[in-house]
Structure formats: structure tokens, C-alpha cells
Design a protein around this motif. Structure first.
Motif, PDB file in Angstrom:
ATOM      1  N   HIS A 183       0.844  -1.197   0.000  1.00 46.13           N
ATOM      2  CA  HIS A 183       0.000   0.000   0.000  1.00 46.13           C
ATOM      3  C   HIS A 183       0.881   1.249   0.000  1.00 46.13           C
ATOM      4  N   ASP A 184       0.608   2.181  -0.883  1.00 49.37           N
ATOM      5  CA  ASP A 184       1.485   3.348  -0.903  1.00 49.37           C
ATOM      6  C   ASP A 184       0.781   4.697  -1.020  1.00 49.37           C
ATOM      7  N   ASP A 197     -16.418  -1.840   8.085  1.00 50.84           N
ATOM      8  CA  ASP A 197     -14.983  -1.964   8.364  1.00 50.84           C
ATOM      9  C   ASP A 197     -14.603  -0.756   9.219  1.00 50.84           C
ATOM     10  N   SER A 218       5.932   3.386   6.515  1.00 45.74           N
ATOM     11  CA  SER A 218       4.475   3.313   6.443  1.00 45.74           C
ATOM     12  C   SER A 218       4.033   1.858   6.435  1.00 45.74           C
TER      13      SER A 218
HETATM   14  C1  B12 Z   1      -6.345   0.926  -1.838  1.00 45.05           C
HETATM   15  C2  B12 Z   1      -6.232  -0.390  -1.080  1.00 45.05           C
HETATM   16  C3  B12 Z   1      -5.516  -1.410  -1.684  1.00 45.05           C
HETATM   17  C4  B12 Z   1      -4.809  -1.244  -3.015  1.00 45.05           C
HETATM   18  C5  B12 Z   1      -3.446  -0.571  -2.777  1.00 45.05           C
HETATM   19  C6  B12 Z   1      -3.081   0.420  -3.851  1.00 45.05           C
HETATM   20  C7  B12 Z   1      -1.916   1.238  -3.447  1.00 45.05           C
HETATM   21  N1  B12 Z   1      -1.160   1.610  -4.436  1.00 45.05           N
HETATM   22  O1  B12 Z   1      -1.680   1.560  -2.301  1.00 45.05           O
HETATM   23  C8  B12 Z   1      -4.688  -2.735  -3.462  1.00 45.05           C
HETATM   24  C9  B12 Z   1      -5.925  -3.128  -4.230  1.00 45.05           C
HETATM   25  C10 B12 Z   1      -3.487  -3.067  -4.333  1.00 45.05           C
HETATM   26  C11 B12 Z   1      -4.712  -3.445  -2.123  1.00 45.05           C
HETATM   27  C12 B12 Z   1      -4.187  -4.687  -1.898  1.00 45.05           C
HETATM   28  C13 B12 Z   1      -4.358  -5.389  -0.725  1.00 45.05           C
HETATM   29  N2  B12 Z   1      -5.080  -5.013   0.357  1.00 45.05           N
HETATM   30 CO1  B12 Z   1      -5.767  -3.252   0.588  1.00 45.05          CO
HETATM   31  N3  B12 Z   1      -6.737  -1.703   0.860  1.00 45.05           N
HETATM   32  C14 B12 Z   1      -6.846  -0.589   0.185  1.00 45.05           C
HETATM   33  C15 B12 Z   1      -7.846   0.353   0.875  1.00 45.05           C
HETATM   34  C16 B12 Z   1      -9.160   0.233   0.109  1.00 45.05           C
HETATM   35  C17 B12 Z   1      -7.441   1.821   0.985  1.00 45.05           C
HETATM   36  C18 B12 Z   1      -6.088   2.124   1.611  1.00 45.05           C
HETATM   37  C19 B12 Z   1      -5.690   3.542   1.264  1.00 45.05           C
HETATM   38  O2  B12 Z   1      -4.902   3.759   0.361  1.00 45.05           O
HETATM   39  N4  B12 Z   1      -6.277   4.540   1.940  1.00 45.05           N
HETATM   40  C20 B12 Z   1      -6.083   5.952   1.640  1.00 45.05           C
HETATM   41  C21 B12 Z   1      -4.780   6.469   2.257  1.00 45.05           C
HETATM   42  C22 B12 Z   1      -4.554   7.931   1.900  1.00 45.05           C
HETATM   43  O3  B12 Z   1      -4.914   6.394   3.651  1.00 45.05           O
HETATM   44  P1  B12 Z   1      -3.784   5.789   4.614  1.00 45.05           P
HETATM   45  O4  B12 Z   1      -2.988   4.788   3.919  1.00 45.05           O
HETATM   46  O5  B12 Z   1      -4.419   5.460   5.903  1.00 45.05           O
HETATM   47  O6  B12 Z   1      -2.801   7.042   4.850  1.00 45.05           O
HETATM   48  C23 B12 Z   1      -3.116   8.136   5.684  1.00 45.05           C
HETATM   49  C24 B12 Z   1      -2.598   7.982   7.098  1.00 45.05           C
HETATM   50  O7  B12 Z   1      -2.650   6.666   7.572  1.00 45.05           O
HETATM   51  C25 B12 Z   1      -1.230   8.555   7.080  1.00 45.05           C
HETATM   52  N5  B12 Z   1      -0.079   7.713   6.802  1.00 45.05           N
HETATM   53  C26 B12 Z   1       0.087   6.623   6.060  1.00 45.05           C
HETATM   54  N6  B12 Z   1       1.340   6.223   6.034  1.00 45.05           N
HETATM   55  C27 B12 Z   1       2.041   7.090   6.782  1.00 45.05           C
HETATM   56  C28 B12 Z   1       3.393   7.167   7.094  1.00 45.05           C
HETATM   57  C29 B12 Z   1       3.844   8.187   7.903  1.00 45.05           C
HETATM   58  C30 B12 Z   1       5.278   8.269   8.214  1.00 45.05           C
HETATM   59  C31 B12 Z   1       2.924   9.148   8.427  1.00 45.05           C
HETATM   60  C32 B12 Z   1       3.406  10.245   9.292  1.00 45.05           C
HETATM   61  C33 B12 Z   1       1.578   9.069   8.114  1.00 45.05           C
HETATM   62  C34 B12 Z   1       1.142   8.051   7.297  1.00 45.05           C
HETATM   63  O8  B12 Z   1      -1.282   9.518   6.076  1.00 45.05           O
HETATM   64  C35 B12 Z   1      -2.337   9.315   5.143  1.00 45.05           C
HETATM   65  C36 B12 Z   1      -3.122  10.581   5.015  1.00 45.05           C
HETATM   66  O9  B12 Z   1      -3.479  11.125   6.233  1.00 45.05           O
HETATM   67  C37 B12 Z   1      -7.925  -0.283   2.307  1.00 45.05           C
HETATM   68  C38 B12 Z   1      -9.261  -0.129   2.991  1.00 45.05           C
HETATM   69  C39 B12 Z   1      -9.478   1.269   3.374  1.00 45.05           C
HETATM   70  N7  B12 Z   1     -10.387   1.942   2.736  1.00 45.05           N
HETATM   71  O10 B12 Z   1      -8.768   1.778   4.221  1.00 45.05           O
HETATM   72  C40 B12 Z   1      -7.573  -1.738   2.038  1.00 45.05           C
HETATM   73  C41 B12 Z   1      -6.898  -2.574   3.121  1.00 45.05           C
HETATM   74  C42 B12 Z   1      -5.820  -1.750   3.784  1.00 45.05           C
HETATM   75  N8  B12 Z   1      -6.318  -3.674   2.353  1.00 45.05           N
HETATM   76  C43 B12 Z   1      -6.387  -4.814   2.960  1.00 45.05           C
HETATM   77  C44 B12 Z   1      -5.923  -6.041   2.431  1.00 45.05           C
HETATM   78  C45 B12 Z   1      -6.176  -7.285   3.266  1.00 45.05           C
HETATM   79  C46 B12 Z   1      -5.271  -6.081   1.192  1.00 45.05           C
HETATM   80  C47 B12 Z   1      -4.690  -7.335   0.526  1.00 45.05           C
HETATM   81  C48 B12 Z   1      -3.980  -8.264   1.451  1.00 45.05           C
HETATM   82  C49 B12 Z   1      -5.633  -8.104  -0.342  1.00 45.05           C
HETATM   83  C50 B12 Z   1      -6.989  -8.190   0.029  1.00 45.05           C
HETATM   84  N9  B12 Z   1      -7.357  -9.323   0.585  1.00 45.05           N
HETATM   85  O11 B12 Z   1      -7.714  -7.266  -0.234  1.00 45.05           O
HETATM   86  C51 B12 Z   1      -3.752  -6.713  -0.520  1.00 45.05           C
HETATM   87  C52 B12 Z   1      -2.381  -6.504   0.102  1.00 45.05           C
HETATM   88  C53 B12 Z   1      -1.261  -6.937  -0.678  1.00 45.05           C
HETATM   89  C54 B12 Z   1      -0.030  -6.587   0.110  1.00 45.05           C
HETATM   90  N10 B12 Z   1       0.856  -7.549   0.271  1.00 45.05           N
HETATM   91  O12 B12 Z   1       0.131  -5.496   0.610  1.00 45.05           O
HETATM   92  C55 B12 Z   1      -7.044  -4.686   4.313  1.00 45.05           C
HETATM   93  C56 B12 Z   1      -6.071  -4.776   5.483  1.00 45.05           C
HETATM   94  C57 B12 Z   1      -6.636  -5.660   6.577  1.00 45.05           C
HETATM   95  C58 B12 Z   1      -5.680  -5.941   7.636  1.00 45.05           C
HETATM   96  N11 B12 Z   1      -5.905  -7.045   8.322  1.00 45.05           N
HETATM   97  O13 B12 Z   1      -4.735  -5.233   7.863  1.00 45.05           O
HETATM   98  C59 B12 Z   1      -7.817  -3.339   4.150  1.00 45.05           C
HETATM   99  C60 B12 Z   1      -8.040  -2.575   5.475  1.00 45.05           C
HETATM  100  C61 B12 Z   1      -9.148  -3.685   3.465  1.00 45.05           C
HETATM  101  C62 B12 Z   1     -10.066  -4.556   4.263  1.00 45.05           C
HETATM  102  N12 B12 Z   1     -11.008  -3.971   4.926  1.00 45.05           N
HETATM  103  O14 B12 Z   1      -9.935  -5.755   4.270  1.00 45.05           O
HETATM  104  N13 B12 Z   1      -5.336  -2.675  -1.192  1.00 45.05           N
END
Ligand code: B12
Lengths: 208, 60, 391
Positions: free
Chosen positions: A101-102, C310, A146
């Protein structure tokens, strides 16, 4: 919230890609220093980051802004003298091993770049050794990690542990939606946050 | 990326579940000596299987 | 079917269906979205379950022997890695080949559909998939018409049939020998997700929204009947259990509210309504946070979905959707991996107290349960629901 007055900064904050490109070219021709142009672009990007944090902008706007910035930087980078100069410092960042995830990480990168840091982005699925190498190579005082998958939390811990064991003088910031203080302690990291802009505030502290 | 060019389509606006419509195949077969329904039925079943295979790679 | 297992199957099914119909069953049903956890529990490596269909299936036998679940989501790996190798599919990486034998598979997202593909896609997506998309996605098909390319089509299609045949047999066994009930029996996607996940990729689709919105709309329009067909075809005529719809790019904060209302929702709504008009309910697996969109979701016909929570605000979901749709969720995965059984117990009790009172509620984790979940925490969910969730 920053108050934008420059036309180029406003154009990027309004996601007007055509205008951004036109202005960048125009200013280059008029002899404006590339670094100054980058600064204006960064101001606009910071604004976009702020609008995201306040809920006015969404990922669609952020990604669009990121692409506009990429296009503008492609014009500017070749003529930016030797890179490096003008930056406030080096920060290494990446998503930990096992996790791909990025999107969240990319936002942090954008905000850090917007505030003037040189960000070395290692991408996703990054092994601890690569973090260590990059910190060494770039002499970076801050490493940001992250993670989104709960199943990769141990991978995060491993990365922090190995970096700490390597004896490098680097602060470690961990982030992601599931990260909290308990987990920071568990990992032995210096800082933690689940808000991208907090990352910038923490960097300010580290580089103060 | 392997293939940058878009190939031209043979068919337009086909309904879901169809790769090569029976109407087209029936034309090519010409005279059918027995019950065309039996032949059509089998044609469509296998055609739908091919369709599902293709979309299987997209619906994930 | 042994009599006692048949009885168990019927009991669980009745409980599960009652909740989805907003009735009060005898107990709050437990449906767990278990994936890699199942492999760990059965003592298989992830490479084994990704590559070996029999082990993938066998791991569920062990699960059903050891845990009392009202509904299960099926074998832990959706994908057969061997089939991916046979066609050279690029977008997934599997344990044991590119990755260590016990790591989660990885996606390699890319724009396998380019902006200039829209017209051909809109004109005839099926043909475009075979002629343009698959040769880009499948290494073995990169030179269409070649020996290797032709082989990859044979192996791919045969592989799909083999995998489906084995799964079908497995479900019959799970029902007959363990009283195992399916959480869903079909699969489809939101048209926007079809376009955004595997075709254009996230960056691609986000730029398209600004640069070619009309093409996006036309493509979504074309996808609606295909996604309806795909769902009904995968159900194979089974109409009692829901259809699984994992929802990705519609969560907050991906699209702004205007884009959501314009691009995400209308086509999704049509697909769900079409399923419901045929008698098929949708498991609206709302990954991430959907709180801002609850009012729109409430427009769907009563009982036509099960809304899975979720990171959506559960209290809001109950307020806006409760009494209209069954809700499911949302024991935090972080707690399942790093928490103690007592915490899990308290969380499940609270869910039951606050959300299950008038029926229409199913216990599940928030997200898919991977290998990090602790067995004692999974047991704590089930035991608490069994003891405390009696109506
Ligand atoms: C998009 C997504 C994907 C995309 C990723 C695309 C990409 N290029 O990132 C794809 C489809 C490829 C994917 C794959 C998988 N995913 Co996915 N994915 C998501 C999804 C829908 C959104 C995540 C996201 O990008 N959010 C938006 C960003 C902006 O938010 P964020 O990451 O939280 O970042 C914010 C903060 O956290 C913070 N932040 C983040 N990083 C950092 C770092 C620092 C230093 C700081 C200060 C702040 C910070 O800043 C951001 C802005 O405020 C989530 C569910 C959800 N809606 O949350 C599931 C989710 C994360 N995925 C999940 C899973 C299980 C997977 C998979 C394993 C396959 C599957 N069964 O679906 C694979 C993983 C493969 C792998 N080995 O990693 C689960 C995780 C469950 C768990 N037990 O942890 C989730 C929660 C979905 C679910 N409900 O099941 N996924």
C-alpha cells in the motif's frame, strides 16, 4: 493555512495542469531561477495537502496534483543545478516489507517535498537492509516508515529494530492508519502518527 | 508493456455472455439439417464459458 | 449427508438467513472473513495454499472441525498461483516464487488499459479484453498467435474450469460433512471498481476523471450489464445466499462527493438493484470508511444488501441503515492480532448490546482476517457470540 499570492502556486492549488505547464515554461524563458519556480510549486502543493487534511480535497485531487507536479518537475529537474542544494535535509521513506500500500505514504512524500525536504522514496515492500543502506548513503537524519496491513506490523518492528541495531544516527518515524502510541513503544520507534501532516511537524522538530 | 496498439473489433455492442453471436455462426453454417435449437444451445453455452474466462481476469 | 450434520447445516443457515432478512434468529450469527489465518491454523505455508488447490481446500476442513461458524467465506486463497504461472499473469506475486514461502501475496498495480483504449473498450469490451488486455497482463500471451500464447489460453481456461470444479465439490463436502454454510455464492464488482482496479489503475482513473470524464461515464455505462451478468453467472442459479461485492475505490477519501455521486454511485446502484430484482442479495463489503455515503446507500431497496462495516462509523451506520439492512462487522483486526481475548470479548459484547438488539446483525471482523490473527482471539469472538448473543 498558507495564503497564496503567486499565480503559479494558485494554478497548482487549483489543479490547472495546462496553466502550470505554461507558466513554468514562460518563467524559465524569462530567466527565473528554476529553484524559485520549484518553491512556488511547493507552496501550491502544500496548500493542496492542507485542503486534503481539512477534508475539502480528496485523493482524486491529490493524485491529480501529484501528476501535475511530476510533469512540471520533468521540465525543471534537468536544469536544476546539481540537485541537492536548497533542500532542508534528506529523509528516507518507504512502505515496509510485505506491504504494497502506498497511497498514504505518497501523500506524506508530497507534503515533505512541498515543505522543501529532499525525499528518497524507496517505494513499497522494502526490506530493512534497503532502509539501512539508503539512510547511510544519504546521511539522512530521519527515516519514515508506512504500514497498512496488520499482518505487516512485525515487519515494521523488524525494520525499526534493525535500523536501531545498525547504530546509525537516525530518528525513526512510523505511520499508517493502524499505528498508535502503544505500537510505537512496541516497535521502539521515536515518533508515530496516523496523519500525514503530523509527519511534516515531526520533521520540523528533527531538523530544527 | 508488450502491446501498445489497440486491435480493431470484429463485433460491436454485443450483449454480456457473448463472444461470437449465434446469429453470426448460423450464417456461416448455412443449412442445418436437424434441430437448430440443439446446436444453438450448445454453441451459446461454450461461448458463455469463453466469455466468463475473459472477464474473470478483469473482475478481480 | 449425516443426519446430525444436516441438522447443524439447517440450523446455521436459518440463523444466517434470518439475520439478513432483519429477523431475530435464535442467536447472533457469526460469519468470519477468514483468509490466510486458515492456512496457519491448518499448518500449511502460504505457498502451499496458493499453489496447491487440495491443501487450499483441505485447510477449511480443519477450520470447520475446530470452530463453530455460522457461515464461511471459502478456501483461504482465491487465486491459484500455478494457473497464474501458466499464463504468466503479471499483476500478482506469490509466496514461494517471488516472495518468501510464508508471505502474503502482493499486487502489482499498473494501467493495463491505456487512455487510448477507451473507444475500443466501449465498442466491445469482451473482444478488447482478449485482443489487447490479456496480452499485456499475461506474459505468456505477449505474442498472440504464437505457440506459447495459444498454450496459455488453453491452460488458463482449463485451469479456471478445474479450480471451479474442485471448489464446487469442496462446498458440497463442507456442507455434508461439517455443516458448513457459505457466506456468499457469487461475486461481482462496482463498475467503477472494475475500471479502476484491474484496468486503469488508481492513478489512471483519477486522471481520467479530470481529463476524459465522458469516456469514463461511457465505459461505466457499458460495464453495468456485464457486471450484472457476471454476478448472476457466478451464482449458478443459487439465490438464497448473497453475492460478494468487495468495494474499493468508493470509500472515503478517494473521490470527492461530487465525483462519488456522479461516477461511483449511479452504476453501482443499478447493478445492486438488478440483482435484487432477480432475488439476489448483495454483501456490500464496504472496505474502509463509508460514513459520508450512508444516506445514499439507504436509497437501496430494503433488505437488498448486507452492509459490512470496516472503518465506517458503526453508530451512524446503525442510525441511517439499521432496520433497513442487516449490518455486519466490525471487530478490529488490530485487536485480533495484538489484543487479548478479554478485550475481544468486551468488544463483541458491546457490539451485541448496541447493534444486535432487534436482530439484523452478523458478527465479523472489520477486515479480512490474515495470518496475524491469534487463535485465542478468534475463539473469543465465537464463544462470546454463542454465550452472550442469545436472543
Ligand atoms: C487501496 C487499497 C488497496 C490497493 C493498494 C493500492 C496502493 N497503491 O496503495 C490494493 C488493491 C493493491 C490493495 C491490496 C491489498 N489489500 Co488493501 N486496501 C486498500 C484500501 C481500500 C485503501 C487504503 C488507502 O490507500 N487509503 C487511503 C490512504 C490515503 O490512507 P492511509 O494509507 O491510511 O494514509 C493516511 C494515514 O494513515 C497517514 N499515513 C500513512 N502512512 C504514513 C506514514 C507516515 C510516516 C505518516 C506520518 C503518516 C502516514 O497519512 C495518510 C493521510 O493522512 C484499504 C481499505 C481502506 N479503505 O482503508 C484496504 C486494506 C488496507 N487492504 C487490505 C488487504 C487485506 C489487502 C490485501 C492483502 C488483499 C486483500 N485481501 O484485499 C492486498 C495486500 C497486498 C499486500 N501484500 O500489501 C485490508 C487490510 C486488513 C488488515 N488485516 O490489515 C484493508 C483494510 C481492506 C479490508 N477492509 O480488508 N489494497
Amino acid at each position: 493555512m498558507v495564503n497564496l499570492t503567486d499565480e503559479l502556486s494558485i494554478a497548482i492549488a487549483e489543479l490547472d495542469g495546462d496553466k502550470v505547464m505554461a507558466l513554468v515554461k514562460e518563467r524559465l524563458q524569462a530567466g527565473v531561477k528554476p529553484l524559485e519556480i520549484v518553491k512556488k510549486l511547493q507552496d501550491g502543493m502544500t496548500r493542496v495537502g492542507e485542503l486534503f487534511e481539512t477534508g475539502e480535497f480528496f485523493l482524486s485531487e491529490l493524485i491529480n496534483c501529484g501528476e501535475i507536479m511530476k510533469g512540471a518537475m520533468a521540465e525543471l529537474e534537468p536544469i536544476l543545478a546539481g540537485g541537492g542544494q536548497g533542500y532542508r535535509g534528506n529523509i528516507v521513506i518507504g512502505t515496509v516489507k510485505g506491504d504494497i500500500h502506498d497511497l498514504g505514504k505518497n501523500i506524506v512524500v508530497m507534503l515533505l517535498k512541498g515543505t522543501g525536504y529532499n525525499v528518497i522514496d524507496l517505494g513499497v515492500d522494502v526490506a530493512p537492509e534497503r532502509f539501512i543502506e539508503a539512510v547511510k548513503e544519504n546521511n539522512a537524519p530521519l527515516l519514515a516508515l508506512s504500514v497498512l496491513l496488520t499482518s505487516c506490523l512485525d515487519s515494521m518492528k523488524e525494520a525499526v529494530t534493525k535500523v536501531k541495531e545498525s547504530g546509525l544516527d537516525v530518528k525513526v518515524l512510523i505511520g499508517g492508519p493502524i499505528i498508535d502510541d502503544n505500537f510505537r513503544e512496541y516497535c521502539g520507534a521515536d515518533f508515530s502518527s496516523n496523519i500525514a501532516s503530523e509527519g511534516v511537524k515531526i520533521a520540523e522538530k528533527v531538523f530544527a | 508493456m508488450a502491446k501498445e496498439t489497440v486491435s480493431k473489433n470484429t463485433f460491436k455492442n454485443l450483449p454480456p455472455g457473448v463472444c461470437v453471436p449465434w446469429e453470426q455462426k448460423a450464417k456461416e453454417l448455412g443449412e442445418i439439417k436437424g434441430d437448430p435449437e440443439i446446436i444453438k444451445n450448445q454453441w451459446e453455452q461454450l461461448d458463455a464459458f469463453a466469455y466468463m474466462y475473459l472477464w474473470w481476469w478483469v473482475q478481480r | 449427508m449425516a443426519d446430525d450434520k444436516l441438522k447443524l447445516y439447517e440450523e446455521r443457515k436459518k440463523r444466517f438467513l434470518a439475520a439478513m432478512n432483519l429477523e431475530k434468529p435464535d442467536k447472533v450469527p457469526v460469519r468470519l472473513s477468514l483468509s490466510e489465518f486458515v492456512a496457519k491454523h491448518a499448518g500449511y505455508t502460504l505457498q502451499e495454499i496458493y499453489y496447491d488447490l487440495e491443501k487450499n481446500i483441505d485447510s477449511i476442513n480443519k477450520l470447520l472441525t475446530d470452530f463453530d461458524l455460522d457461515a464461511i467465506t471459502g478456501a483461504p486463497s482465491l487465486w491459484w498461483a500455478g494457473l497464474h504461472d501458466a499464463v504468466g499473469a503479471k499483476y500478482l506475486k506469490f509466496a514461494g516464487r517471488e516472495l518468501d514461502p510464508n508471505t502474503q501475496f502482493q499486487y502489482h498495480e499498473e494501467a493495463y488499459m491505456l487512455p487510448e483504449d477507451y473507444d475500443a473498450f466501449i465498442e466491445n469490451p469482451t473482444e478488447w479484453i482478449l485482443n489487447t488486455f490479456l496480452p499485456r497482463l499475461h506474459e505468456e500471451l505477449s505474442e498472440p498467435g504464437s505457440y506459447r500464447a495459444n498454450l496459455s489460453l488453453i491452460k488458463g481456461a482449463a485451469g479456471m474450469a478445474m479450480q471451479q470444479g474442485m471448489n464446487k465439490k469442496a462446498w458440497a463436502t463442507w456442507a455434508a460433512e461439517y455443516g458448513g454454510v457459505p457466506a456468499f455464492t457469487a461475486m461481482s464488482k462496482a463498475p467503477f471498481d472494475t475500471l479502476a482496479d484491474t484496468l486503469r489503475g488508481l492513478t489512471g482513473i483519477m486522471l481520467d476523471l479530470y481529463q476524459r470524464p465522458e469516456k469514463v461515464k461511457a465505459a461505466l455505462e457499458v460495464l453495468i450489464p456485464h457486471n450484472i451478468f457476471y454476478g448472476m453467472a457466478t451464482s449458478g442459479g443459487e439465490m438464497e445466499f448473497p453475492l460478494f461485492m468487495p468495494l474499493h475505490r468508493g470509500s472515503f477519501p478517494f473521490l470527492n462527493p461530487k465525483q462519488w455521486a456522479e461516477f461511483y454511485w449511479p452504476s453501482l446502484k443499478q447493478v445492486i438493484e438488478a440483482f435484487w430484482s432477480k432475488g439476489k442479495r448483495t454483501l456490500f463489503f464496504a472496505e474502509g470508511n463509508w460514513t459520508p455515503y450512508l444516506e445514499s446507500i439507504a436509497e437501496l431497496p430494503e433488505k437488498s444488501i448486507v452492509f459490512h462495516v470496516d472503518m465506517t462509523d458503526m453508530a451512524q451506520a446503525k442510525k441511517i441503515l439499521g432496520g433497513r439492512f442487516c449490518l455486519s462487522g466490525n471487530v478490529p483486526n488490530m485487536m485480533l492480532a495484538y489484543g487479548k481475548p478479554e478485550e475481544v470479548r468486551d468488544y463483541v459484547k458491546r457490539l451485541i448490546d448496541e447493534y444486535a438488539g432487534d436482530g439484523g446483525f452478523i458478527i465479523d471482523a472489520a477486515a479480512v482476517i490474515q495470518g496475524d490473527a491469534r487463535e485465542e482471539n478468534i475463539r473469543a469472538i465465537i464463544e462470546t457470540a454463542r454465550e452472550y448473543g442469545v436472543y
